[in-house]
Design a protein around this motif. Structure first.
Motif, PDB file in Angstrom:
ATOM      1  N   LYS A  31       0.838  -1.206   0.000  1.00 13.18           N
ATOM      2  CA  LYS A  31       0.000   0.000   0.000  1.00 13.18           C
ATOM      3  C   LYS A  31       0.872   1.255   0.000  1.00 13.18           C
ATOM      4  O   LYS A  31       0.546   2.252  -0.646  1.00 13.18           O
ATOM      5  N   GLY A  32       2.004   1.214   0.716  1.00 11.45           N
ATOM      6  CA  GLY A  32       2.897   2.368   0.799  1.00 11.45           C
ATOM      7  C   GLY A  32       3.828   2.521  -0.388  1.00 11.45           C
ATOM      8  O   GLY A  32       4.664   3.427  -0.396  1.00 11.45           O
ATOM      9  N   GLY A  33       3.693   1.644  -1.370  1.00 10.30           N
ATOM     10  CA  GLY A  33       4.528   1.748  -2.568  1.00 10.30           C
ATOM     11  C   GLY A  33       5.976   1.363  -2.337  1.00 10.30           C
ATOM     12  O   GLY A  33       6.876   1.849  -3.034  1.00 10.30           O
ATOM     13  N   VAL A  34       6.222   0.483  -1.366  1.00 12.11           N
ATOM     14  CA  VAL A  34       7.586   0.037  -1.080  1.00 12.11           C
ATOM     15  C   VAL A  34       8.000  -0.988  -2.146  1.00 12.11           C
ATOM     16  O   VAL A  34       7.365  -2.029  -2.280  1.00 12.11           O
ATOM     17  N   THR A  35       9.055  -0.671  -2.885  1.00  7.22           N
ATOM     18  CA  THR A  35       9.524  -1.558  -3.948  1.00  7.22           C
ATOM     19  C   THR A  35      10.178  -2.801  -3.369  1.00  7.22           C
ATOM     20  O   THR A  35       9.961  -3.917  -3.841  1.00  7.22           O
ATOM     21  N   THR A  36      10.999  -2.589  -2.342  1.00  4.84           N
ATOM     22  CA  THR A  36      11.683  -3.702  -1.670  1.00  4.84           C
ATOM     23  C   THR A  36      11.948  -3.319  -0.219  1.00  4.84           C
ATOM     24  O   THR A  36      12.313  -2.175   0.067  1.00  4.84           O
ATOM     25  N   ALA A  37      11.783  -4.281   0.672  1.00  9.30           N
ATOM     26  CA  ALA A  37      12.111  -4.074   2.083  1.00  9.30           C
ATOM     27  C   ALA A  37      13.071  -5.157   2.536  1.00  9.30           C
ATOM     28  O   ALA A  37      12.921  -6.330   2.183  1.00  9.30           O
ATOM     29  N   SER A  38      14.070  -4.748   3.310  1.00 10.14           N
ATOM     30  CA  SER A  38      14.988  -5.695   3.938  1.00 10.14           C
ATOM     31  C   SER A  38      14.339  -6.172   5.230  1.00 10.14           C
ATOM     32  O   SER A  38      14.161  -5.396   6.174  1.00 10.14           O
ATOM     33  N   CYS A  39      13.958  -7.438   5.256  1.00 10.35           N
ATOM     34  CA  CYS A  39      13.144  -7.985   6.348  1.00 10.35           C
ATOM     35  C   CYS A  39      13.993  -8.864   7.269  1.00 10.35           C
ATOM     36  O   CYS A  39      14.634  -9.817   6.816  1.00 10.35           O
ATOM     37  N   THR A  40      13.983  -8.534   8.554  1.00 11.35           N
ATOM     38  CA  THR A  40      14.809  -9.239   9.530  1.00 11.35           C
ATOM     39  C   THR A  40      14.298 -10.656   9.767  1.00 11.35           C
ATOM     40  O   THR A  40      13.170 -10.853  10.207  1.00 11.35           O
ATOM     41  N   MET A  41      15.168 -11.624   9.486  1.00 10.13           N
ATOM     42  CA  MET A  41      14.840 -13.036   9.692  1.00 10.13           C
ATOM     43  C   MET A  41      15.426 -13.597  10.981  1.00 10.13           C
ATOM     44  O   MET A  41      15.059 -14.705  11.391  1.00 10.13           O
ATOM     45  N   ALA A  42      16.364 -12.854  11.600  1.00  9.96           N
ATOM     46  CA  ALA A  42      17.016 -13.412  12.787  1.00  9.96           C
ATOM     47  C   ALA A  42      17.634 -12.329  13.650  1.00  9.96           C
ATOM     48  O   ALA A  42      18.226 -11.372  13.132  1.00  9.96           O
ATOM     49  N   PHE A  43      17.481 -12.489  14.957  1.00 12.21           N
ATOM     50  CA  PHE A  43      18.208 -11.719  15.965  1.00 12.21           C
ATOM     51  C   PHE A  43      19.132 -12.693  16.718  1.00 12.21           C
ATOM     52  O   PHE A  43      20.275 -12.854  16.384  1.00 12.21           O
ATOM     53  N   TRP A  44      18.541 -13.378  17.709  1.00 16.81           N
ATOM     54  CA  TRP A  44      19.317 -14.364  18.491  1.00 16.81           C
ATOM     55  C   TRP A  44      18.921 -15.805  18.156  1.00 16.81           C
ATOM     56  O   TRP A  44      19.330 -16.735  18.834  1.00 16.81           O
ATOM     57  N   GLU A  45      18.125 -15.987  17.096  1.00 13.72           N
ATOM     58  CA  GLU A  45      17.765 -17.344  16.709  1.00 13.72           C
ATOM     59  C   GLU A  45      18.988 -18.111  16.218  1.00 13.72           C
ATOM     60  O   GLU A  45      19.889 -17.539  15.594  1.00 13.72           O
ATOM     61  N   MET A  90      15.693 -10.726   2.356  1.00 10.85           N
ATOM     62  CA  MET A  90      15.880 -11.289   3.695  1.00 10.85           C
ATOM     63  C   MET A  90      17.225 -10.866   4.271  1.00 10.85           C
ATOM     64  O   MET A  90      18.236 -10.817   3.559  1.00 10.85           O
ATOM     65  N   SER A  91      17.209 -10.555   5.566  1.00  8.84           N
ATOM     66  CA  SER A  91      18.425 -10.085   6.221  1.00  8.84           C
ATOM     67  C   SER A  91      18.458 -10.535   7.673  1.00  8.84           C
ATOM     68  O   SER A  91      17.444 -10.964   8.226  1.00  8.84           O
ATOM     69  N   PHE A  92      19.637 -10.436   8.263  1.00  8.34           N
ATOM     70  CA  PHE A  92      19.845 -10.763   9.681  1.00  8.34           C
ATOM     71  C   PHE A  92      20.233  -9.501  10.446  1.00  8.34           C
ATOM     72  O   PHE A  92      20.912  -8.632   9.893  1.00  8.34           O
ATOM     73  N   GLN A  93      19.881  -9.465  11.726  1.00 12.70           N
ATOM     74  CA  GLN A  93      20.398  -8.414  12.597  1.00 12.70           C
ATOM     75  C   GLN A  93      21.453  -8.973  13.561  1.00 12.70           C
ATOM     76  O   GLN A  93      21.739  -8.379  14.597  1.00 12.70           O
ATOM     77  N   ASN A  94      22.003 -10.103  13.212  1.00 11.01           N
ATOM     78  CA  ASN A  94      23.040 -10.735  14.010  1.00 11.01           C
ATOM     79  C   ASN A  94      23.671 -11.832  13.151  1.00 11.01           C
ATOM     80  O   ASN A  94      23.035 -12.324  12.209  1.00 11.01           O
ATOM     81  N   THR A  95      24.892 -12.230  13.476  1.00 10.00           N
ATOM     82  CA  THR A  95      25.497 -13.382  12.805  1.00 10.00           C
ATOM     83  C   THR A  95      25.334 -14.644  13.656  1.00 10.00           C
ATOM     84  O   THR A  95      25.960 -15.668  13.380  1.00 10.00           O
ATOM     85  N   TYR A  96      24.468 -14.575  14.662  1.00 10.13           N
ATOM     86  CA  TYR A  96      24.244 -15.707  15.573  1.00 10.13           C
ATOM     87  C   TYR A  96      23.771 -16.951  14.833  1.00 10.13           C
ATOM     88  O   TYR A  96      24.124 -18.075  15.189  1.00 10.13           O
ATOM     89  N   ALA A  97      22.984 -16.738  13.786  1.00  6.72           N
ATOM     90  CA  ALA A  97      22.432 -17.872  13.027  1.00  6.72           C
ATOM     91  C   ALA A  97      23.513 -18.670  12.296  1.00  6.72           C
ATOM     92  O   ALA A  97      23.309 -19.839  11.962  1.00  6.72           O
ATOM     93  N   LEU A 262      14.282  -8.005  22.474  1.00  9.78           N
ATOM     94  CA  LEU A 262      15.313  -7.166  21.876  1.00  9.78           C
ATOM     95  C   LEU A 262      16.224  -6.517  22.911  1.00  9.78           C
ATOM     96  O   LEU A 262      17.404  -6.286  22.647  1.00  9.78           O
ATOM     97  N   THR A 263      15.653  -6.178  24.059  1.00 11.46           N
ATOM     98  CA  THR A 263      16.394  -5.361  25.023  1.00 11.46           C
ATOM     99  C   THR A 263      17.133  -6.181  26.076  1.00 11.46           C
ATOM    100  O   THR A 263      17.647  -5.627  27.041  1.00 11.46           O
ATOM    101  N   HIS A 264      17.177  -7.506  25.885  1.00  9.31           N
ATOM    102  CA  HIS A 264      17.957  -8.367  26.776  1.00  9.31           C
ATOM    103  C   HIS A 264      19.066  -9.063  25.980  1.00  9.31           C
ATOM    104  O   HIS A 264      18.853  -9.487  24.842  1.00  9.31           O
ATOM    105  N   ASP A 265      20.234  -9.167  26.584  1.00  9.98           N
ATOM    106  CA  ASP A 265      21.332  -9.878  25.947  1.00  9.98           C
ATOM    107  C   ASP A 265      20.912 -11.308  25.627  1.00  9.98           C
ATOM    108  O   ASP A 265      20.292 -11.985  26.453  1.00  9.98           O
ATOM    109  N   LYS A 266      21.245 -11.766  24.420  1.00  9.30           N
ATOM    110  CA  LYS A 266      20.880 -13.095  23.917  1.00  9.30           C
ATOM    111  C   LYS A 266      19.359 -13.307  23.881  1.00  9.30           C
ATOM    112  O   LYS A 266      18.884 -14.428  23.769  1.00  9.30           O
TER     113      LYS A 266
END
Length: 325
Positions: A31-45, A90-97, A262-266
């Motif tokens: 609806k917002g006309g976003v062509t592409t979004a980088s979507c977080t698939m992982a934090f601490w998973e 698809m993107s990660f917010q950590n290299t934990y995976a 998000l606000t706790h370590d691991k």
């Protein structure tokens, strides 16, 4: 060309979305006309948990081919634009995976992961986050980084400590980014980047995506879209018009449990911070309101060419340099 026409014609890329990955979120992006979004698939998973997340989003993409397209290349971004679809990067917010397996970098690349943040706030096997004493990039981290360079995964440094970030910037063979950050020149915060840090990454071919996460903006939850544009202008004046883009950090649809995670370590250990109330800036509360940003940038005095670059063209170019396609 007026703002509405420009937004409809431009490539619009959001370099970081970590909302609840469901059909409603993708419908609002569209609806917002976003062509592409980088979507977080992982934090601490871990590896398995991350694969499960990717499988869930793949299912949504497969079930909605008229609206969604999985993005692996810059050609896919342009195809999404041409076909009036929203691309899912698809993107990660950590290299934990990646756990302790360098080979997992390529496996996730083949699953569609094109950007990975080196650390999320705290220490991992690769390096140090921004909420902890920074020991820099580990030797294993260098191997992960070189493998990311090899297979074409962009190194993201948004939540990464300054020493670890500096070493990645200096040693990466491909351009790196802060996919979603704000300047500490407007508000001091561990997650915000100094003028020197912004200039350092830009001078070495890196990229800066500007976020609108309210706790990091000057006026907090009272911020407006004009405050967000002020932050974009501030970064623009440091890095120039070719190395800046959007990375909203939209958390749309997420509940309090997500922010506790998000606000706790691991994801469960010591508390690192407390965001308090989360309200996006007035005027761009949802992804569906993305056209308002194009209008606000024009109103602030950015040229049509500059707006096109900021809204998406710069992201396409820098991703092409990293992905090699």
């Amino acid at each position: 060309m007026n703002a509405a026409e420009l937004h409809k014609d431009a490539i619009v890329i959001d370099g970081l979305v970590c909302g609840k990955m469901n059909l409603e979120l993708f419908q609002d992006m569209h609806k917002g006309g976003v062509t592409t979004a980088s979507c977080t698939m992982a934090f601490w998973e871990n590896f398995q948990g991350t694969v499960n997340n990717i499988a869930g989003v793949n299912k949504i993409i497969d079930e909605n081919p008229e609206m969604l397209l999985k993005v692996r290349t810059t050609a896919d971004i342009r195809r999404a634009k041409a076909e009036g679809k929203t691309g899912v990067l698809m993107s990660f917010q950590n290299t934990y995976a990646y756990e302790d397996q360098i080979s997992y970098v390529q496996i996730f690349k083949e699953l569609g992961v094109g950007i990975a943040q080196m650390c999320y706030n705290t220490q991992n096997l690769v390096g140090t986050g921004c909420y902890e004493r920074d020991g820099g990039l580990s030797d294993f981290g260098r191997e992960i980084m070189w493998e990311m360079n090899r297979v074409g995964v962009m190194c993201d440094l948004s939540h990464v400590g300054s020493k670890t970030s500096e070493e990645v910037i200096l040693e990466s063979k491909k351009p790196v980014c802060y996919s979603h950050c704000l300047p500490s020149g407007l508000k001091e915060h561990p997650r915000n980047k100094s003028d020197e840090e912004l200039k350092f990454i830009a001078d070495r071919g890196g990229f800066v995506g500007v976020t609108m996460f309210a706790p990091f903006l000057k006026n907090g939850i009272n911020s407006t879209i004009e405050d967000y544009v002020e932050a974009i202008r501030y970064v623009f004046n440091i890095v120039g018009e070719d190395q800046i883009g959007i990375g909203t950090d939209f958390t749309q649809g997420q509940g309090q449990d997500f922010f506790e995670y998000l606000t706790h370590d691991k994801g469960y250990a010591r508390r690192l911070t407390n965001f308090g109330k989360i309200i996006n800036p007035k005027g761009i509360r949802t992804l569906g309101e993305f056209p308002n940003l194009t209008e606000a940038l024009l109103k602030d005095g950015f040229s049509e060419t500059q707006v096109r670059k900021i809204m998406g063209e710069n992201w396409v170019r820098i991703l092409g340099e990293v992905w090699g396609e």
